[in-house]
Design a protein around this motif. Structure first.
Motif, PDB file in Angstrom:
ATOM      1  N   THR A 410       0.596 -16.698  19.338  1.00  0.00           N
ATOM      2  CA  THR A 410       0.945 -15.479  18.618  1.00  0.00           C
ATOM      3  C   THR A 410      -0.269 -14.994  17.854  1.00  0.00           C
ATOM      4  O   THR A 410      -1.109 -15.781  17.425  1.00  0.00           O
ATOM      5  N   ALA A 411      -0.348 -13.688  17.656  1.00  0.00           N
ATOM      6  CA  ALA A 411      -1.407 -13.119  16.832  1.00  0.00           C
ATOM      7  C   ALA A 411      -0.941 -13.024  15.393  1.00  0.00           C
ATOM      8  O   ALA A 411       0.241 -12.797  15.121  1.00  0.00           O
ATOM      9  N   ALA A 412      -1.847 -13.215  14.464  1.00  0.00           N
ATOM     10  CA  ALA A 412      -1.517 -13.057  13.054  1.00  0.00           C
ATOM     11  C   ALA A 412      -1.365 -11.568  12.752  1.00  0.00           C
ATOM     12  O   ALA A 412      -2.187 -10.759  13.180  1.00  0.00           O
ATOM     13  N   PRO A 413      -0.327 -11.158  12.024  1.00  0.00           N
ATOM     14  CA  PRO A 413      -0.118  -9.735  11.762  1.00  0.00           C
ATOM     15  C   PRO A 413      -1.236  -9.152  10.912  1.00  0.00           C
ATOM     16  O   PRO A 413      -1.737  -9.784   9.983  1.00  0.00           O
ATOM     17  N   GLY A 414      -1.650  -7.945  11.235  1.00  0.00           N
ATOM     18  CA  GLY A 414      -2.612  -7.239  10.417  1.00  0.00           C
ATOM     19  C   GLY A 414      -4.048  -7.685  10.583  1.00  0.00           C
ATOM     20  O   GLY A 414      -4.914  -7.294   9.801  1.00  0.00           O
ATOM     21  N   THR A 415      -4.339  -8.502  11.587  1.00  0.00           N
ATOM     22  CA  THR A 415      -5.717  -8.981  11.769  1.00  0.00           C
ATOM     23  C   THR A 415      -6.432  -8.142  12.808  1.00  0.00           C
ATOM     24  O   THR A 415      -5.822  -7.423  13.592  1.00  0.00           O
ATOM     25  N   GLU A 416      -7.760  -8.262  12.809  1.00  0.00           N
ATOM     26  CA  GLU A 416      -8.554  -7.583  13.811  1.00  0.00           C
ATOM     27  C   GLU A 416      -8.308  -8.203  15.181  1.00  0.00           C
ATOM     28  O   GLU A 416      -7.792  -9.297  15.310  1.00  0.00           O
ATOM     29  N   ALA A 417      -8.700  -7.457  16.208  1.00  0.00           N
ATOM     30  CA  ALA A 417      -8.537  -7.967  17.561  1.00  0.00           C
ATOM     31  C   ALA A 417      -9.365  -9.231  17.746  1.00  0.00           C
ATOM     32  O   ALA A 417     -10.471  -9.359  17.234  1.00  0.00           O
ATOM     33  N   VAL A 418      -8.819 -10.162  18.476  1.00  0.00           N
ATOM     34  CA  VAL A 418      -9.500 -11.408  18.764  1.00  0.00           C
ATOM     35  C   VAL A 418     -10.542 -11.152  19.856  1.00  0.00           C
ATOM     36  O   VAL A 418     -10.256 -10.490  20.851  1.00  0.00           O
ATOM     37  N   THR A 419     -11.750 -11.669  19.675  1.00  0.00           N
ATOM     38  CA  THR A 419     -12.790 -11.478  20.675  1.00  0.00           C
ATOM     39  C   THR A 419     -12.552 -12.415  21.849  1.00  0.00           C
ATOM     40  O   THR A 419     -11.855 -13.432  21.727  1.00  0.00           O
ATOM     41  N   PRO A 420     -13.159 -12.121  23.002  1.00  0.00           N
ATOM     42  CA  PRO A 420     -13.031 -13.042  24.139  1.00  0.00           C
ATOM     43  C   PRO A 420     -13.522 -14.446  23.802  1.00  0.00           C
ATOM     44  O   PRO A 420     -12.918 -15.439  24.222  1.00  0.00           O
ATOM     45  N   GLU A 421     -14.618 -14.544  23.043  1.00  0.00           N
ATOM     46  CA  GLU A 421     -15.136 -15.863  22.675  1.00  0.00           C
ATOM     47  C   GLU A 421     -14.149 -16.628  21.812  1.00  0.00           C
ATOM     48  O   GLU A 421     -13.995 -17.852  21.952  1.00  0.00           O
ATOM     49  N   GLU A 422     -13.472 -15.926  20.915  1.00  0.00           N
ATOM     50  CA  GLU A 422     -12.490 -16.590  20.055  1.00  0.00           C
ATOM     51  C   GLU A 422     -11.275 -17.036  20.853  1.00  0.00           C
ATOM     52  O   GLU A 422     -10.706 -18.109  20.596  1.00  0.00           O
ATOM     53  N   ARG A 423     -10.878 -16.243  21.829  1.00  0.00           N
ATOM     54  CA  ARG A 423      -9.779 -16.667  22.699  1.00  0.00           C
ATOM     55  C   ARG A 423     -10.139 -17.951  23.438  1.00  0.00           C
ATOM     56  O   ARG A 423      -9.342 -18.890  23.521  1.00  0.00           O
ATOM     57  N   VAL A 424     -11.354 -17.981  23.995  1.00  0.00           N
ATOM     58  CA  VAL A 424     -11.782 -19.170  24.731  1.00  0.00           C
ATOM     59  C   VAL A 424     -11.829 -20.381  23.799  1.00  0.00           C
ATOM     60  O   VAL A 424     -11.398 -21.483  24.171  1.00  0.00           O
ATOM     61  N   ALA A 425     -12.345 -20.196  22.583  1.00  0.00           N
ATOM     62  CA  ALA A 425     -12.433 -21.307  21.641  1.00  0.00           C
ATOM     63  C   ALA A 425     -11.054 -21.869  21.322  1.00  0.00           C
ATOM     64  O   ALA A 425     -10.864 -23.099  21.265  1.00  0.00           O
ATOM     65  N   LEU A 426     -10.072 -20.995  21.126  1.00  0.00           N
ATOM     66  CA  LEU A 426      -8.726 -21.463  20.816  1.00  0.00           C
ATOM     67  C   LEU A 426      -8.118 -22.202  21.998  1.00  0.00           C
ATOM     68  O   LEU A 426      -7.501 -23.262  21.838  1.00  0.00           O
ATOM     69  N   LEU A 427      -8.302 -21.671  23.198  1.00  0.00           N
ATOM     70  CA  LEU A 427      -7.812 -22.364  24.392  1.00  0.00           C
ATOM     71  C   LEU A 427      -8.492 -23.712  24.562  1.00  0.00           C
ATOM     72  O   LEU A 427      -7.844 -24.718  24.864  1.00  0.00           O
ATOM     73  N   ARG A 428      -9.802 -23.732  24.374  1.00  0.00           N
ATOM     74  CA  ARG A 428     -10.568 -24.974  24.526  1.00  0.00           C
ATOM     75  C   ARG A 428     -10.053 -26.034  23.552  1.00  0.00           C
ATOM     76  O   ARG A 428      -9.837 -27.193  23.919  1.00  0.00           O
ATOM     77  N   GLY A 429      -9.843 -25.638  22.302  1.00  0.00           N
ATOM     78  CA  GLY A 429      -9.342 -26.586  21.318  1.00  0.00           C
ATOM     79  C   GLY A 429      -7.933 -27.051  21.619  1.00  0.00           C
ATOM     80  O   GLY A 429      -7.597 -28.226  21.419  1.00  0.00           O
ATOM     81  N   ALA A 430      -7.087 -26.132  22.112  1.00  0.00           N
ATOM     82  CA  ALA A 430      -5.705 -26.496  22.415  1.00  0.00           C
ATOM     83  C   ALA A 430      -5.638 -27.468  23.585  1.00  0.00           C
ATOM     84  O   ALA A 430      -4.832 -28.411  23.581  1.00  0.00           O
ATOM     85  N   VAL A 431      -6.487 -27.266  24.602  1.00  0.00           N
ATOM     86  CA  VAL A 431      -6.501 -28.198  25.731  1.00  0.00           C
ATOM     87  C   VAL A 431      -6.942 -29.586  25.266  1.00  0.00           C
ATOM     88  O   VAL A 431      -6.348 -30.609  25.638  1.00  0.00           O
TER      89      VAL A 431
END
Length: 510
Positions: A410-431
């Motif tokens: 889920t995205a946090a309400p009211g935040t800026e758009a997540v960058t592609p690098e930040e998406r990858v970092a979150l996926l990498r950490g979750a895996v």
């Protein structure tokens, strides 16, 4: 021991420069090992990534590869754990070092003693000390390569240190040393970072000695062993190896080519091998120094506990930081180090600080995420942008098994758009979190192309043959919060890789 991996980004007050590189921001990982209700911490920088196999992707891959082994290792025997892990991580010294430091920290915390005591450092150090602690410890202060007036300004901001480690691009840059010498009587350690020419170095040696240079570090590239041996014969200044000492296998060559060695826990592969190397270096008649890579209080606190075992200590990287990962060893305005009066290294992370980019959510740290979910979040400057839960859910069409994990974001309400690098970092950490908990398959459901691109970059692949037919109607997004019912890159065009299921498998390369 249970593994947690948190991604971090360190920022210095000034851009760090040497003869080799300029570092505006230094990414890395904080490794946490937990057992018995306690946690120990180690650190690995994504630094000189080609040489040390230390990119963020490589660090995660290395840590995942031993997650199952870690679950079976006892928490009270870090030396034994290193013996098991070292052959498995022979190509990833930084990951090995982070795990070894965390294991030593955890063992000392479980024993209720500071790390220096567990390592037998009582009574050692430049000022002796007694059974209540090691002797006085002081660090040199590093002045990165810059314009001469900037380097002088950095020295003036840190008066009274016992020594100054000065980065020089070339041995002929004596005007910089002269400018610095006008403001201090302290010894200079000069670091060439593998960038100097032998003839120019030989020509500058006497002038360096006259300017109070008492230690010259790694002027030539690692492979220049013949040149280093010749330099040792003629230098009035002791020459120390840095890049030339990466493990015990280099000690014999270093004894021939250098007067001393500068060890760093990350390069050495942790505390266990570093202590062995320090003892061997002393037996070979070499001077000893402990230094730091670009690292935070997590790594420096561990290094400081080994300070009593060496002749010189260069543990000032936390003094250079504008952003740190937490609190630990204290470094005063004149380079004196005070070890925390606490078990282990004494380091305590500040997860809510701006150094953390991927970390457990507050609910996850408090154990409130639910029996089947652990929540991670990605942050920018301390502000949460998106989170993902790691759920025990079978891949659709497969029988339930403990080796499957679903990611639900889920995205946090009211935040800026997540960058592609930040998406990858979150996926990498979750895996990595899922693998540390026993998973070999991780999956998520999304039609958003931005999330799917991040998935591909993190090693996920579309589920072959699903053709978009397996759907449950839920509005699950990806880790960026961008799914069928949230803002993002939009749905995929018809016929363009229509499977909504993205799958990561442990036996498939990223």
């Amino acid at each position: 021991m249970r593994l947690h991996v948190h991604e971090i980004r360190l920022t210095d007050h000034d851009v760090w420069r040497s003869a080799r590189e300029a570092i505006p921001v230094q990414p890395g990982v904080l490794v946490e090992l937990s057992a018995g209700g306690r946690s120990g911490f180690g650190e690995a920088s994504a630094f000189m990534t080609d040489r040390y196999n230390s990119s963020l992707d490589a660090l995660h891959a290395s840590l995942r590869s031993v997650a199952g082994t870690l679950r079976e290792l006892p928490a009270d025997d870090p030396e034994g754990a290193w013996e098991v892990l070292a052959p498995l991580l022979s190509g990833s010294p930084f990951a090995l070092a982070a795990l070894d430091v965390a294991a030593h920290d955890l063992a000392a915390r479980l024993a209720g003693v500071p790390l220096w005591r567990r390592l037998g450092a009582a009574g050692q150090g430049p000022a002796g000390g007694g059974t209540d602690g090691p002797g006085a410890l002081r660090s040199s202060y590093s002045i990165g390569l810059d314009e001469p007036d900037v380097m002088v300004r950095k020295l003036l901001e840190r008066p009274g240190w016992p020594a100054y480690k000065v980065k020089l691009a070339a041995p002929g840059d004596l005007h910089i040393l002269r400018a610095l010498r006008e403001h201090t009587d302290a010894p200079f350690y000069v670091d060439g970072n593998c960038g100097w020419e032998p003839a120019a170095t030989a020509a500058a040696l006497d002038a360096m000695a006259e300017l109070g240079v008492t230690l010259l570090e790694q002027p030539f590239p690692r492979e220049a062993w013949a040149e280093a041996r010749e330099l040792k014969k003629i230098s009035p200044v002791p020459v120390y190896a840095d890049e030339s000492i990466t493990g015990p296998q280099d000690l014999d060559a270093c004894a021939e080519a250098f007067h001393g060695v500068n060890l760093k826990l990350m390069k050495a592969g942790g505390i266990t091998p570093a202590l062995r190397m320090l003892r061997a270096a002393r037996a070979a008649g070499l001077g000893t120094m402990l230094g730091c890579m670009p690292e935070s209080s997590a790594g420096v606190s561990a290094t400081a506990h080994l300070g009593p075992f060496v002749d010189h200590l260069d543990a000032d990287s936390i003094a250079l930081l504008a952003v740190d990962t937490g609190t630990g060893v204290l470094l005063d305005a004149e380079g004196a180090l005070t070890l925390p009066d606490a078990p282990g290294t004494g380091f305590e992370p500040v997860y809510d600080g701006p150094a953390f980019t991927v970390r457990p959510t507050a609910a996850g740290r408090a154990g409130q995420a639910g029996w089947d979910a652990e929540e991670l979040s990605v942050h920018r400057d301390g502000v949460a942008l998106a989170s993902v839960r790691v759920r025990r859910r079978p891949l659709p069409g497969h029988a339930p098994a403990d080796t499957f994990r679903q990611l639900d974001g889920t995205a946090a309400p009211g935040t800026e758009a997540v960058t592609p690098e930040e998406r990858v970092a979150l996926l990498r950490g979750a895996v990595t979190r899922a693998v540390a908990d026993g998973a070999d398959t991780v999956w998520l459901r999304t039609d958003d192309e931005g999330v799917r691109e991040a998935c591909r970059a993190a090693g996920f692949r579309p589920l072959a043959g699903s053709g978009g037919q397996v759907r449950d109607g839920a509005a699950h997004g990806g880790p960026s919060g961008a799914g069928r019912h949230s803002a993002g890159g939009g749905p995929l065009p018809d016929g363009d890789d229509p499977s909504p299921l993205m799958v990561w498998k442990a036996n498939e390369p990223a």
